[in-house]
Write a protein that holds these residues in place. Sequence first.
Motif, PDB file in Angstrom:
ATOM      1  N   VAL A  62      13.577 -11.854  -2.015  1.00 31.89           N
ATOM      2  CA  VAL A  62      12.720 -11.180  -1.040  1.00 31.89           C
ATOM      3  C   VAL A  62      11.246 -11.240  -1.448  1.00 31.89           C
ATOM      4  CG1 VAL A  62      14.423  -9.555  -0.173  1.00 31.89           C
ATOM      5  CG2 VAL A  62      13.091  -8.965  -2.194  1.00 31.89           C
ATOM      6  N   LEU A  63      11.004 -11.606  -2.701  1.00 34.21           N
ATOM      7  CA  LEU A  63       9.621 -11.607  -3.182  1.00 34.21           C
ATOM      8  C   LEU A  63       8.924 -12.943  -2.944  1.00 34.21           C
ATOM      9  CD1 LEU A  63      10.281  -9.770  -6.547  1.00 34.21           C
ATOM     10  CD2 LEU A  63       9.003  -8.876  -4.600  1.00 34.21           C
ATOM     11  N   ALA A  64       9.674 -13.935  -2.473  1.00 36.83           N
ATOM     12  CA  ALA A  64       9.163 -15.308  -2.433  1.00 36.83           C
ATOM     13  C   ALA A  64       7.898 -15.474  -1.604  1.00 36.83           C
ATOM     14  CB  ALA A  64      10.251 -16.248  -1.939  1.00 36.83           C
ATOM     15  N   ASP A  65       7.753 -14.696  -0.526  1.00 39.91           N
ATOM     16  CA  ASP A  65       6.568 -14.912   0.307  1.00 39.91           C
ATOM     17  C   ASP A  65       5.776 -13.617   0.500  1.00 39.91           C
ATOM     18  OD1 ASP A  65       8.367 -13.573   1.794  1.00 39.91           O
ATOM     19  OD2 ASP A  65       8.105 -14.743   3.625  1.00 39.91           O
ATOM     20  N   THR A  66       5.776 -12.786  -0.550  1.00 37.80           N
ATOM     21  CA  THR A  66       5.081 -11.497  -0.442  1.00 37.80           C
ATOM     22  C   THR A  66       3.661 -11.586  -0.965  1.00 37.80           C
ATOM     23  OG1 THR A  66       7.214 -10.562  -1.027  1.00 37.80           O
ATOM     24  CG2 THR A  66       5.379  -9.049  -0.908  1.00 37.80           C
ATOM     25  N   MET A  67       2.733 -11.014  -0.212  1.00 37.53           N
ATOM     26  CA  MET A  67       1.344 -10.911  -0.677  1.00 37.53           C
ATOM     27  C   MET A  67       1.225  -9.639  -1.503  1.00 37.53           C
ATOM     28  SD  MET A  67      -1.921 -11.323  -0.768  1.00 37.53           S
ATOM     29  CE  MET A  67      -2.088 -12.714   0.353  1.00 37.53           C
ATOM     30  N   ILE A  68       0.811  -9.788  -2.745  1.00 40.52           N
ATOM     31  CA  ILE A  68       0.717  -8.611  -3.609  1.00 40.52           C
ATOM     32  C   ILE A  68      -0.729  -8.437  -4.058  1.00 40.52           C
ATOM     33  CG2 ILE A  68       1.613  -7.506  -5.684  1.00 40.52           C
ATOM     34  CD1 ILE A  68       4.139  -9.255  -5.240  1.00 40.52           C
ATOM     35  N   SER A  69      -1.478  -7.753  -3.215  1.00 40.22           N
ATOM     36  CA  SER A  69      -2.916  -7.634  -3.471  1.00 40.22           C
ATOM     37  C   SER A  69      -3.207  -6.610  -4.558  1.00 40.22           C
ATOM     38  CB  SER A  69      -3.634  -7.242  -2.189  1.00 40.22           C
ATOM     39  OG  SER A  69      -3.149  -6.016  -1.711  1.00 40.22           O
ATOM     40  N   TYR A  70      -4.282  -6.851  -5.282  1.00 41.72           N
ATOM     41  CA  TYR A  70      -4.810  -5.861  -6.213  1.00 41.72           C
ATOM     42  C   TYR A  70      -6.204  -5.462  -5.730  1.00 41.72           C
ATOM     43  CZ  TYR A  70      -7.189  -3.583  -9.947  1.00 41.72           C
ATOM     44  OH  TYR A  70      -7.897  -2.652 -10.639  1.00 41.72           O
ATOM     45  N   GLY A  71      -6.497  -4.203  -5.769  1.00 37.58           N
ATOM     46  CA  GLY A  71      -7.855  -3.749  -5.462  1.00 37.58           C
ATOM     47  C   GLY A  71      -8.135  -2.496  -6.262  1.00 37.58           C
ATOM     48  N   SER A  72      -9.386  -2.289  -6.597  1.00 35.60           N
ATOM     49  CA  SER A  72      -9.745  -1.170  -7.466  1.00 35.60           C
ATOM     50  C   SER A  72      -9.536   0.173  -6.771  1.00 35.60           C
ATOM     51  CB  SER A  72     -11.194  -1.308  -7.926  1.00 35.60           C
ATOM     52  OG  SER A  72     -12.051  -1.342  -6.800  1.00 35.60           O
ATOM     53  N   CYS A  73      -9.339   0.170  -5.469  1.00 36.81           N
ATOM     54  CA  CYS A  73      -8.992   1.416  -4.768  1.00 36.81           C
ATOM     55  C   CYS A  73      -7.509   1.457  -4.401  1.00 36.81           C
ATOM     56  CB  CYS A  73      -9.849   1.576  -3.513  1.00 36.81           C
ATOM     57  SG  CYS A  73     -11.569   1.957  -3.894  1.00 36.81           S
ATOM     58  N   GLN A  74      -6.967   0.302  -4.012  1.00 35.61           N
ATOM     59  CA  GLN A  74      -5.546   0.256  -3.633  1.00 35.61           C
ATOM     60  C   GLN A  74      -4.634   0.743  -4.759  1.00 35.61           C
ATOM     61  OE1 GLN A  74      -4.224  -3.638  -2.330  1.00 35.61           O
ATOM     62  NE2 GLN A  74      -6.161  -4.038  -1.293  1.00 35.61           N
ATOM     63  N   PHE A  75      -4.884   0.244  -5.978  1.00 36.66           N
ATOM     64  CA  PHE A  75      -3.945   0.530  -7.059  1.00 36.66           C
ATOM     65  C   PHE A  75      -3.945   2.000  -7.507  1.00 36.66           C
ATOM     66  CE2 PHE A  75      -1.388  -2.839  -9.339  1.00 36.66           C
ATOM     67  CZ  PHE A  75      -1.150  -3.546  -8.182  1.00 36.66           C
ATOM     68  N   PRO A  76      -5.108   2.604  -7.701  1.00 30.05           N
ATOM     69  CA  PRO A  76      -5.065   4.029  -8.022  1.00 30.05           C
ATOM     70  C   PRO A  76      -4.409   4.859  -6.911  1.00 30.05           C
ATOM     71  CG  PRO A  76      -7.218   3.136  -8.534  1.00 30.05           C
ATOM     72  CD  PRO A  76      -6.469   2.059  -7.816  1.00 30.05           C
ATOM     73  N   THR A  77      -4.605   4.459  -5.658  1.00 29.52           N
ATOM     74  CA  THR A  77      -3.981   5.181  -4.545  1.00 29.52           C
ATOM     75  C   THR A  77      -2.458   5.092  -4.669  1.00 29.52           C
ATOM     76  OG1 THR A  77      -5.881   4.598  -3.179  1.00 29.52           O
ATOM     77  CG2 THR A  77      -3.950   5.436  -2.038  1.00 29.52           C
ATOM     78  N   LEU A  78      -1.978   3.876  -4.940  1.00 32.77           N
ATOM     79  CA  LEU A  78      -0.548   3.688  -5.201  1.00 32.77           C
ATOM     80  C   LEU A  78      -0.121   4.535  -6.400  1.00 32.77           C
ATOM     81  CD1 LEU A  78       2.230   2.263  -5.175  1.00 32.77           C
ATOM     82  CD2 LEU A  78       1.165   0.361  -6.408  1.00 32.77           C
ATOM     83  N   GLY A  79      -0.968   4.543  -7.435  1.00 37.65           N
ATOM     84  CA  GLY A  79      -0.663   5.298  -8.655  1.00 37.65           C
ATOM     85  C   GLY A  79      -0.416   6.772  -8.381  1.00 37.65           C
ATOM     86  N   PHE A  80      -1.215   7.358  -7.492  1.00 37.87           N
ATOM     87  CA  PHE A  80      -1.035   8.783  -7.156  1.00 37.87           C
ATOM     88  C   PHE A  80       0.341   9.018  -6.534  1.00 37.87           C
ATOM     89  CE2 PHE A  80      -5.870   8.783  -6.506  1.00 37.87           C
ATOM     90  CZ  PHE A  80      -6.113   9.315  -7.760  1.00 37.87           C
ATOM     91  N   VAL A  81       0.744   8.095  -5.662  1.00 37.96           N
ATOM     92  CA  VAL A  81       2.030   8.259  -4.980  1.00 37.96           C
ATOM     93  C   VAL A  81       3.179   8.157  -5.987  1.00 37.96           C
ATOM     94  CG1 VAL A  81       3.566   7.325  -3.208  1.00 37.96           C
ATOM     95  CG2 VAL A  81       1.090   7.378  -2.802  1.00 37.96           C
ATOM     96  N   VAL A  82       3.089   7.165  -6.874  1.00 39.19           N
ATOM     97  CA  VAL A  82       4.153   6.965  -7.868  1.00 39.19           C
ATOM     98  C   VAL A  82       4.201   8.143  -8.834  1.00 39.19           C
ATOM     99  CG1 VAL A  82       4.913   5.538  -9.810  1.00 39.19           C
ATOM    100  CG2 VAL A  82       4.092   4.451  -7.699  1.00 39.19           C
ATOM    101  N   ASP A  83       3.028   8.582  -9.270  1.00 42.77           N
ATOM    102  CA  ASP A  83       2.961   9.683 -10.224  1.00 42.77           C
ATOM    103  C   ASP A  83       3.680  10.922  -9.680  1.00 42.77           C
ATOM    104  OD1 ASP A  83       1.794  10.823 -12.698  1.00 42.77           O
ATOM    105  OD2 ASP A  83       0.795  12.142 -11.254  1.00 42.77           O
ATOM    106  N   ARG A  84       3.393  11.273  -8.431  1.00 44.23           N
ATOM    107  CA  ARG A  84       4.028  12.449  -7.857  1.00 44.23           C
ATOM    108  C   ARG A  84       5.525  12.224  -7.666  1.00 44.23           C
ATOM    109  NH1 ARG A  84       2.628  17.020  -4.774  1.00 44.23           N
ATOM    110  NH2 ARG A  84       0.649  16.860  -5.890  1.00 44.23           N
ATOM    111  N   TYR A  85       5.868  11.005  -7.250  1.00 44.27           N
ATOM    112  CA  TYR A  85       7.288  10.687  -7.052  1.00 44.27           C
ATOM    113  C   TYR A  85       8.072  10.913  -8.345  1.00 44.27           C
ATOM    114  CZ  TYR A  85      11.519   8.012  -6.175  1.00 44.27           C
ATOM    115  OH  TYR A  85      12.835   7.629  -6.048  1.00 44.27           O
ATOM    116  N   LEU A  86       7.495  10.440  -9.459  1.00 47.24           N
ATOM    117  CA  LEU A  86       8.185  10.591 -10.737  1.00 47.24           C
ATOM    118  C   LEU A  86       8.255  12.042 -11.175  1.00 47.24           C
ATOM    119  CD1 LEU A  86       6.895   7.477 -12.704  1.00 47.24           C
ATOM    120  CD2 LEU A  86       9.153   7.843 -11.651  1.00 47.24           C
ATOM    121  N   ARG A  87       7.202  12.794 -10.867  1.00 41.05           N
ATOM    122  CA  ARG A  87       7.230  14.209 -11.243  1.00 41.05           C
ATOM    123  C   ARG A  87       8.302  14.962 -10.473  1.00 41.05           C
ATOM    124  NH1 ARG A  87       1.216  15.556 -10.769  1.00 41.05           N
ATOM    125  NH2 ARG A  87       1.968  17.633 -10.247  1.00 41.05           N
TER     126      ARG A  87
END
Length: 658
Positions: free
Chosen positions: A203-228
């Motif tokens: 499923v990963l073969a044609d996925t766009m996986i962008s990095y951005g200095s705002c995108q990633f911390p935003t994702l980080g907040f979601v993951v952090d809370r999910y794990l908590r």
Amino acid sequence: MLGKILCVAEKPSIAKAVAGHLSGGSYQTANTGHTYTKNYTFDFDFGGQWGRCNVVMTCVSGHLTGVDFGPQYKSWDYPPPEALFDAEVMTLVDQDKTAIAKNIETQARGAMALFIWTDCDREGEHIGGEVRTEALKGNARIEVRRARFSNIEKVHVMHAAKNPIDLDQRQIDAVSARIELDLRIGYAFTRFQTKLIQALGGVLADTMISYGSCQFPTLGFVVDRYLRVKNFVPEKFWSIKIMHCREDIDVVFNWRRNHLFDRAVVVILFERCIAAKIAKVTKVLEKPTRKFKPYPLTTVEFQKAATSWLRMNGQTAMTIAENLYNKGFISYPRTETDRFDKGIDLKALVAKQIPDNRWGLYAQDLANGAFKQPREGRHDDKAHPPIHPIAHCEPAALNADEGKVYEFITRRFLACCSDDAKGQQTDVEIEYGDENFHTHGVIVLERNYLDVYPYHSWNNTVMLPNFTLGERFEPTEAMITDGQTSAPSYLTEADLISLMDANGIGTDATMAEHIAKIKEREYVFTRARGGGGGSNVDYAAARGRRGDRGGGRGPRGGGSARGAGNGGGGLEEFIPSKLGMALVDGYDRMELDISFSKPFLRKELELRMKAICEGTTTKQVVMCDSIRQYRRVFNDSKQRQSVLRSSCRRFVLEGAVQ
DNA sequence: GCAAGGTC
């Protein structure tokens, strides 16, 4: 023959408003070749060195230029992504802005001076620099000045016109450093991680996986809370509750210790209470209390309110607010300011709402004397006032979502111009055995702003019977209660916006876009609160749903189609996808010098920009240091790429739960 | 095909 001065604002609305003030309302309008921008021509006496001049007032539409790498960097295969850290960056006028640039160049010819009227913030200064570049192409000798204004009240604008300052090169440099660094690190890491992860296939073969200095911390907040939430272990506790019935009112006294985690101790303390039999009133305090009216509305608060109370996502809310602004119903919707300028005639704005059949009577009341000056927050962007209605609008003129947003903004404004809600509170404390207990009652006396602002309630009111200091009584009932600590909730969009705001991720105008972006990339998804079984939805299943939409991307910019439906009312909460989990887990396990899923990198960039503005460093030094740092992080990532690869394999392809 | 920031 009068000399000519060219004035350029950041957007059409400012050009029109300033032209109106300087010309006294009579100016000629000409087209520019660009749909949204006009040239306004009139005379104005600038005083001092310039005197009376012929003025052409025009505008740009945000930034004029964009940055890109040369065509030799188009390929993702060669040269390798790290080449983007040194590659030359070209600055070019955007395709759709060439007519605007040409207009400035043309109008600069024959002008003595260029007055820049862009917003007085960092980005505005940079846009001013772009305007200057275009003007100098047409007239290398034009004198460049900058008008400093923080609102578009007439007196203020006149003063700005007669007291120009210079463009601040430091702010321009700070912004251009940000632009270039975001481009380099964004493109380099996007290419690196996309190629790396696509190679895993499936499923990963044609996925766009962008990095951005705002995108990633935003994702980080979601993951952090999910794990908590996921890792939360509830703990049992016990408490003592005292009840007493008097004057037909059941009063509950809560334990001063709140609760304890040792049942045996609670039992012993409880038995001592029971043994004492009689409770003694140790404190009775009655005093006035109030529920404060809200602060004037900033963009961030608007988005939090819209996502919490109006059942729409932040991006939809912003799009709607922009429409209402363009139709002339509300003020500029992108503002950090939570205090109204002294010069603004708030009572006149209130009076405009009198014809409304929902809140017209309330507005009439304010106009008749109930008006109170709004509270003053501590934020002022010196560019825009708080969001407020500037014209009355009949409900029939708007669609349902526009109506909800207009109603909220108007009610918020009227609430700001009202008095606080007022009440009387009573606090009673008792001693029972060796333990202390308390109860708290509130009676609402005047609702005031609450009458026009249904988004707040003050319903948790409790009427208490009379107690007298020093009196003794035997409580009706005493009991041990038990409970357990509960996990935090998953993030709502309002929570996420708060975190981004507190950590400097994105700006008021872009936060909603970053959130939309990580949803589009399928790093996160939303669901109705309380839905689902607590484990995150399978990434492959999420991809399948995208396929159902016909393989294309979602409707571009058309938030309303999807944004309006929130599944019938519940709050939406943010959950990371398996891919989102894999990215954060992978980069965390790489143990880079600076964590990608945390807001540190962005915060550092912000501090460096500030240092450039303050003159304690220069753009050249910042570029050099930052690129060296980014390159080191990139090299480390490349060396440890197997770590990221195995996280993706584990989470996405093998379907690990965590 | 990639960023984030303006704005329409």
